[in-house]
Design an enzyme around this catalytic site. Structure first.
Site, short mmCIF file in Angstrom:
data_model
loop_
_atom_site.label_atom_id
_atom_site.label_comp_id
_atom_site.label_asym_id
_atom_site.label_seq_id
_atom_site.Cartn_x
_atom_site.Cartn_y
_atom_site.Cartn_z
N HIS A 142 0.86 -1.18 0.00
CA HIS A 142 0.00 0.00 0.00
C HIS A 142 0.89 1.23 0.00
O HIS A 142 1.85 1.29 0.77
CB HIS A 142 -0.89 -0.02 1.24
CG HIS A 142 -2.02 0.95 1.18
ND1 HIS A 142 -1.81 2.30 1.21
CD2 HIS A 142 -3.36 0.78 1.08
CE1 HIS A 142 -2.99 2.92 1.14
NE2 HIS A 142 -3.94 2.01 1.05
N ARG A 145 -4.91 -5.86 -6.21
CA ARG A 145 -6.27 -5.64 -5.72
C ARG A 145 -6.58 -4.15 -5.69
O ARG A 145 -5.74 -3.35 -5.29
CB ARG A 145 -6.40 -6.20 -4.31
CG ARG A 145 -7.65 -5.78 -3.60
CD ARG A 145 -7.81 -6.45 -2.27
NE ARG A 145 -7.00 -5.90 -1.21
CZ ARG A 145 -7.35 -4.83 -0.47
NH1 ARG A 145 -8.49 -4.22 -0.70
NH2 ARG A 145 -6.57 -4.40 0.49
C1 LIG Z 1 -4.89 -1.49 7.79
C2 LIG Z 1 -5.72 -2.16 6.76
C3 LIG Z 1 -6.74 -1.46 6.11
C4 LIG Z 1 -7.53 -2.07 5.16
N1 LIG Z 1 -8.52 -1.34 4.55
C5 LIG Z 1 -9.32 -1.95 3.65
C6 LIG Z 1 -10.40 -1.25 3.04
O1 LIG Z 1 -10.62 -0.08 3.30
N2 LIG Z 1 -11.17 -1.90 2.16
C7 LIG Z 1 -10.96 -3.21 1.86
O2 LIG Z 1 -11.70 -3.74 1.07
N3 LIG Z 1 -9.96 -3.90 2.42
C8 LIG Z 1 -9.13 -3.31 3.31
N4 LIG Z 1 -8.11 -4.02 3.89
C9 LIG Z 1 -7.95 -5.43 3.59
C10 LIG Z 1 -8.91 -6.26 4.41
O3 LIG Z 1 -9.18 -5.64 5.63
C11 LIG Z 1 -8.40 -7.64 4.72
O4 LIG Z 1 -7.95 -8.23 3.56
C12 LIG Z 1 -9.49 -8.49 5.29
O5 LIG Z 1 -10.01 -7.88 6.43
C13 LIG Z 1 -9.06 -9.88 5.63
O6 LIG Z 1 -10.15 -10.52 6.27
P1 LIG Z 1 -10.14 -12.03 6.62
O7 LIG Z 1 -11.47 -12.34 7.19
O8 LIG Z 1 -9.71 -12.83 5.46
O9 LIG Z 1 -9.02 -12.19 7.70
P2 LIG Z 1 -8.77 -11.47 9.12
O10 LIG Z 1 -9.77 -10.44 9.42
O11 LIG Z 1 -7.33 -11.11 9.15
O12 LIG Z 1 -9.05 -12.62 10.14
C14 LIG Z 1 -8.21 -13.73 10.27
C15 LIG Z 1 -8.80 -14.62 11.31
O13 LIG Z 1 -8.16 -15.85 11.30
C16 LIG Z 1 -7.80 -16.21 12.60
N5 LIG Z 1 -6.65 -17.09 12.50
C17 LIG Z 1 -5.49 -16.87 11.84
N6 LIG Z 1 -4.69 -17.93 11.98
C18 LIG Z 1 -5.35 -18.84 12.71
C19 LIG Z 1 -5.05 -20.14 13.19
N7 LIG Z 1 -3.87 -20.72 12.94
N8 LIG Z 1 -5.97 -20.78 13.94
C20 LIG Z 1 -7.16 -20.20 14.22
N9 LIG Z 1 -7.49 -18.98 13.78
C21 LIG Z 1 -6.59 -18.32 13.04
C22 LIG Z 1 -7.57 -14.92 13.31
O14 LIG Z 1 -7.77 -15.08 14.67
C23 LIG Z 1 -8.65 -14.07 12.71
O15 LIG Z 1 -9.86 -14.26 13.40
C24 LIG Z 1 -7.30 -3.41 4.83
C25 LIG Z 1 -6.30 -4.12 5.49
C26 LIG Z 1 -5.50 -3.50 6.43
C27 LIG Z 1 -4.41 -4.28 7.06
#
Ligand SMILES: Cc1cc2nc3c(=O)[nH]c(=O)nc-3n(C[C@H](O)[C@H](O)[C@H](O)COP(=O)(O)OP(=O)(O)OC[C@H]3O[C@@H](n4cnc5c(N)ncnc54)[C@H](O)[C@@H]3O)c2cc1C
Ligand code: SF4
Ligand code: FES
Lengths: 236, 580, 161
Positions: free
Chosen positions: B239, B391
């Site tokens: 980013h 993305r």
């Molecule tokens: C600072 C920031 C800002 C962003 N802003 C935007 C935005 O404005 N718009 C947009 O579209 N996207 C944005 N993104 C991207 C987006 O937020 C992420 O890609 C997305 O939230 C990922 O969601 P997820 O559900 O895949 O994983 P996460 O929300 O990262 O969740 C991962 C989950 O897996 C669990 N987990 C991990 N490993 C294990 C394990 N071994 N055993 C059990 N549980 C585990 C964790 O506990 C957690 O609950 C942003 C990302 C960041 C970092």
């Protein structure tokens, strides 16, 4: 600069009572308090235990007592905690919940209370094709409350909670506020009786500790007062 | 202990909770196992918005959204999946609104939308307001609302249980996972018909990142270790605007609201590189431009950063539309964005690649249709692939909710279809590999601490596999990783206890990190072209003739790996040169 | 999991607590004014003594109005005490209704306010439900006794004069 970092340590497995450990940690004024703990964990003593994740004040993992005040370790800087070289910073777990280990507290009860207030939108009318409309003014009523990250700093700073562990506490009731005052919600009749009870609103004596502790600067007491007024008008 | 559920979802971010909610509403018995409490997931950090062609502010069309996504992906995103995503997005967001997400509103009371990088009207004409948002807390409000709904619907949560292994029958059917309960140090088996990974991103493999400490790519590594592939791992999003040195994100919404990037001469340099959309060019491009400015000596004060200038947008916008980033700048940099420009530099942000899946989240072993029975993946750890080589901002949250929802519905359907079948049998002593792994770490008394290995890994990835890469840096990275793999196997922990032993989990995670870091570096070396976020200095051109395809990375877990190819699906938009 | 919030509404008590609190401010000000400052009705003396007078054992004098009123009512030999002055006020056929009404209101508000507060504190620290019930019954019974005594005192005041 070098700082003395005092940490309240406790490991129930060791059989030893809680004690204060002191570490000498190099630091820059702009470092976060969390980085001091990480330094200890990574370089001095791997057994030191605390929760952390996002490191910028949005996940709510690392609320703890820093220099006697409830704060998020990642969101407070060294320069705001000490004056200079050789000063001391103390870290202790949030007061009012059982300690699991070092700075990690057992949040079971905290989340039980959250669950107790029906923290979800209640509206049984079939939703429209598109979004339910809500004016910016209606949205503004709840916006402050939606900032809550459920870190627990408020509830664990509240003397009412310390005295009565059954008291729902500010975080849970703020959730109740957030949904009850959402213009799309129709669940007051179910939710209000829960907060309008001996465990709820009436144990808020407007002490304002929660407002002072909240890292998101939410005007908690103000919203709880609105909820109290709503509970009264709902009754009479 | 052994817990038994129809469906076990690993991870409780936006993707995991969305899948859990829809699977639960479809009548299945759903457990969500997460190493963090769900509300601590990194979805909460998503700031700027979630894109959907709702057209609340001005005319918009899902096809325009699809075009932008395809173009943003540098034509390597699968267009059938992109069409599904962009078509499904408005309805899914309306459903989120009905669930209670407190979106910001416009004057008519509809969901407010704003501009975001790479999102345009009428196939690239001009920026369009497409990003639905809740101030700059969009992910936070979505995460909390979804959790509230899951609690309401009695989804079973296992909080602070870290999954370390995936269980499969000898014929390759999924039958559960093994998890370590952080509180007690016990190992548990989860027996299930369906396992769905939603473990999020891997940014912690890089020195500067916007990702959480928990972003260690566990799910990807666990799947990889089962002999399943990872797709397109070479595409790592940097980013453009992370706070200098800290990597904390300043949302693209800041530029959407009018922020401007400037070099040390005060020049708005993006005008030179992307005359039409300027500062709202897609992230890969902006990050590369910032690096170029810095390399050509136009970083601020000769240092490795540029300025994000918000001083002209006014205090009102900063305080009301971008309150969080205003606070971040004040807290962490001591800078008031109302008066001073913010020092920013690219920060590792997002994994475009991941576990290959179809449109319903079903994991595929090789070519399309080769689904692994009972295994799903959604969210950032999965690769559908809608993001291709880059993305667009706001498209990750869309990906989470659209494909999370689809996977949830599909999983509930599958449970319904298989309701008379028993669960596939667990292997004998399913916990053994995990127990052996943990015992080995705990019994070791000599060796390096985890931090030494992790720091070196982050350093080599940052130096050699970040925005610009070439044969030389990638060879170096792979050599380093080979050594790091050995070192990661010999780390020692001081904490030998059972209770909340986070140091032990750090030691396990470093093993995961080496595995997927290798996939990233090897993939980057393999792909001898520049496309999207993958920018090879020695192959600066996009090469559609050879590389208009996905890569599948298979590993033997010992440093041996091979690649497979997968065709890119093109429906409406033929690859063109990408200009903004 | 414990079930939270499964008892009657407490909204009325809380609301009354606010109202009584607000009224108590005004009632108290009036009370202090009337008791201590108003020249006509004050039960305290009007005279300030010098240190020499105190050494000489001189006692302060009531205002001439107060002395005149007491003597008019109780005869020329009556000695004036604060008690007499209050009784005088409460015996007055016109003002008695007003002052008795005032005092009864004051009594009820103060008792409710104080005992509601006391009950809050008790329920903060008494953990089990039975204990809370006992404390509640005891404290409100005490309030009731005090109410009866107070009402008796206010209503009968001045009757014998
Ligand atoms: C600072 C920031 C800002 C962003 N802003 C935007 C935005 O404005 N718009 C947009 O579209 N996207 C944005 N993104 C991207 C987006 O937020 C992420 O890609 C997305 O939230 C990922 O969601 P997820 O559900 O895949 O994983 P996460 O929300 O990262 O969740 C991962 C989950 O897996 C669990 N987990 C991990 N490993 C294990 C394990 N071994 N055993 C059990 N549980 C585990 C964790 O506990 C957690 O609950 C942003 C990302 C960041 C970092
Ligand atoms: S109200 Fe503030 S202090 Fe309390 S849980 Fe929410 S964010 Fe934390
Ligand atoms: S680490 Fe997430 S709030 Fe501090």
């Amino acid at each position: 600069m070098k700082l003395n970092v005092k940490v309240r340590r406790y490991d129930p497995e060791s059989g030893k009572p809680p004690y204060w450990a002191t570490y000498e940690v190099p630091a820059e004024p702009m470092d976060s308090a969390l980085s001091l703990l990480l330094h200890i964990k990574w370089h001095l003593d791997g057994t030191l235990t605390f929760r952390k994740s996002c490191a910028h004040g949005i996940c709510g993992s690392d609320a703890m007592q820093i220099n006697g005040e409830n704060k998020l370790a990642c969101s407070v800087l060294v320069q705001d905690l000490v004056k200079g070289d050789g000063d001391t910073i103390s870290f202790a777990p949030l007061p009012g919940s059982p300690v699991i280990k070092d700075l990690v507290i057992d949040q079971t009860r905290f989340f039980e209370k959250y669950r107790a207030v029906m923290p979800w939108l209640i509206n049984d009318t079939p939703p429209p094709e598109r979004e339910r409309l809500q004016s910016p003014e209606e949205h503004a009523i709840i916006e402050d409350a939606t900032k809550c990250i459920m870190c627990g700093a408020c509830t664990h700073s509240c003397p009412s909670t310390w005295a009565d562990p059954d008291y729902l506490g500010p975080a849970a009731m703020l959730k109740a506020y957030r949904y009850t005052f959402d213009s799309r919600d129709a669940g007051s009749a179910q939710r209000l009786p829960i907060v309008d009870s001996k465990d709820g609103l009436w144990k808020c004596y407007t002490i304002f500790n929660c407002v002072q502790a909240c890292p998101k600067e939410i005007d908690i007491t103000r919203w709880l007062s609105a909820l109290k007024r709503k509970a009264v008008t709902a009754q009479y | 202990m052994t817990f038994s559920h129809d469906i076990v979802i690993v991870g409780a971010g936006g993707a995991g909770l969305m899948a859990a909610l829809y699977a639960r509403e479809g009548g299945a018995d759903v457990a969500v196992v997460s190493k963090l409490h769900p509300l601590r997931s990194h979805t909460g950090a998503a700031q700027g918005g979630i894109g959907a062609a709702l057209g609340n502010e001005e005319e918009d069309h899902w096809l325009w959204h699809a075009f932008d996504t395809v173009k943003g992906s540098d034509y390597i995103g699968d267009q059938d999946a992109i069409e599904i995503m962009c078509q499904d997005a408005p309805r899914t967001i309306v459903e989120l609104e009905h669930y209670g997400v407190p979106f910001s509103r416009n004057k008519q009371g509809k969901i407010s939308q704003r501009r975001f990088g790479g999102h345009t009207r009428n196939f690239g004409e001009a920026p369009v307001r497409r990003a639905c948002h809740a101030a700059d807390r969009t992910g936070h409000t979505i995460l909390h609302t979804l959790y509230d709904q899951c609690v309401k619907n009695h989804v079973r949560f296992y909080d602070e249980f870290q999954v370390l292994d995936l269980l499969m029958t000898p014929d390759g059917e999924t039958c559960g996972v093994v998890a370590y309960e952080i509180l007690t140090g016990e190992i548990h088996t989860f027996h299930a018909k369906i396992v769905c990974f939603a473990t999020g991103g891997y940014g912690r493999a890089f020195k500067t990142t916007s990702n959480a400490h928990a972003g260690t790519g566990d799910g990807m590594a666990i799947v990889l270790r089962k002999g399943l592939p990872l797709e397109d791992m070479e595409f790592v999003q940097f980013h453009p605007t992370g706070l200098y040195r800290l990597g904390i994100l300043i949302t693209e919404g800041a530029r959407g609201e009018g922020g401007i990037l400037r070099n040390n001469e005060g020049e708005r340099f993006m005008e030179r590189y992307a005359p039409t959309v300027k500062d709202l060019a897609p992230r890969d491009l902006v990050s590369q431009c910032i690096y170029k400015e810095i390399r050509e000596g136009r970083g601020i004060n000769g240092k490795e950063y540029v300025h994000l200038d918000m001083t002209h947008v006014g205090e009102d916008v900063l305080l009301h539309k971008l309150p969080e980033i205003t606070v971040f700048s004040r807290t962490y940099m001591g800078i008031d964005p109302v008066k001073q420009p913010i020092p920013v530099a690219p920060t590792c942000h997002y994994a475009m690649g991941g576990i290959p899946t179809d449109h319903d989240g079903r994991v595929e072993r090789a070519q399309r249709g080769s689904t692994v029975p009972g295994l799903y993946a959604v969210g950032e750890c999965a690769c559908v692939s809608v993001h291709g080589a880059n993305r667009l901002g706001t498209n990750s949250l869309v990906d989470l909710v659209v494909f999370g929802r689809r996977a949830g519905i599909r999983m509930a359907q599958e449970i319904q279809d298989r309701r008379n079948e028993p669960k596939p049998l667990l292997p004998d002593d399913p916990q053994k590999p995990t127990r052996d792994l943990l015992d080995a770490i705990l019994s070791r008394t000599e060796g390096e601490p985890v931090v030494a290995v992790r720091t070196d890994l982050q350093q080599t990835m940052m130096d050699n596999v970040s925005v610009f890469r070439n044969e030389e840096t990638l060879t170096q990275a792979l050599a380093d990783l080979k050594a790091l793999r050995e070192r990661a196997r010999r780390v020692v922990v001081r904490d030998k206890g059972k209770r909340f032993n986070t140091e032990l989990m750090d030691a396990v995670e470093i093993g995961f990190m080496v595995d997927y870091a290798e996939a990233i570096a090897a993939g980057a070396k393999y792909r001898t072209e520049s496309r999207g976020a993958h920018s090879r200095e020695d192959y600066p051109q996009r090469d559609d003739e050879h590389w208009l395809k996905h890569t599948l990375f298979y590993s033997d877990g010992q440093g041996g790996y091979e690649f497979g190819d997968k065709k890119v699906i093109i429906t409406r938009f033929q690859p063109k040169e990408r200009k903004y | 999991m414990r079930t939270y919030g499964t008892n009657r509404s407490n909204a009325l008590n809380w609301f009354l607590h606010r109202i009584t609190g607000t009224f108590l401010i005004f009632l108290l000000i009036t009370h202090f004014w009337v008791q201590h400052y108003d020249a006509q009705t004050a039960t305290v003396v009007a005279q300030t003594l010098s240190s020499e007078q105190i050494e000489q054992g001189v006692l302060p004098e009531y205002s001439s109005e107060a002395r005149a009123a007491v003597k008019a009512k109780f005869g020329p030999d009556a000695t004036v005490t604060p008690y007499d002055v209050v009784m005088l006020r409460l015996a007055d056929p016109v003002y008695a209704v007003l002052w008795k009404g005032f005092n009864i209101l004051f009594l009820i508000f103060a008792l409710h306010h104080g005992f509601y507060g006391l009950n809050n504190i008790l329920s903060d620290y008494i953990r089990n439900d039975m204990g809370r019930l006992v404390a509640r019954v005891l404290s409100w019974s005490l309030a009731l006794v005090l109410l009866v005594v107070g009402l008796y005192a206010v209503i009968t005041a001045g009757w014998t004069y």
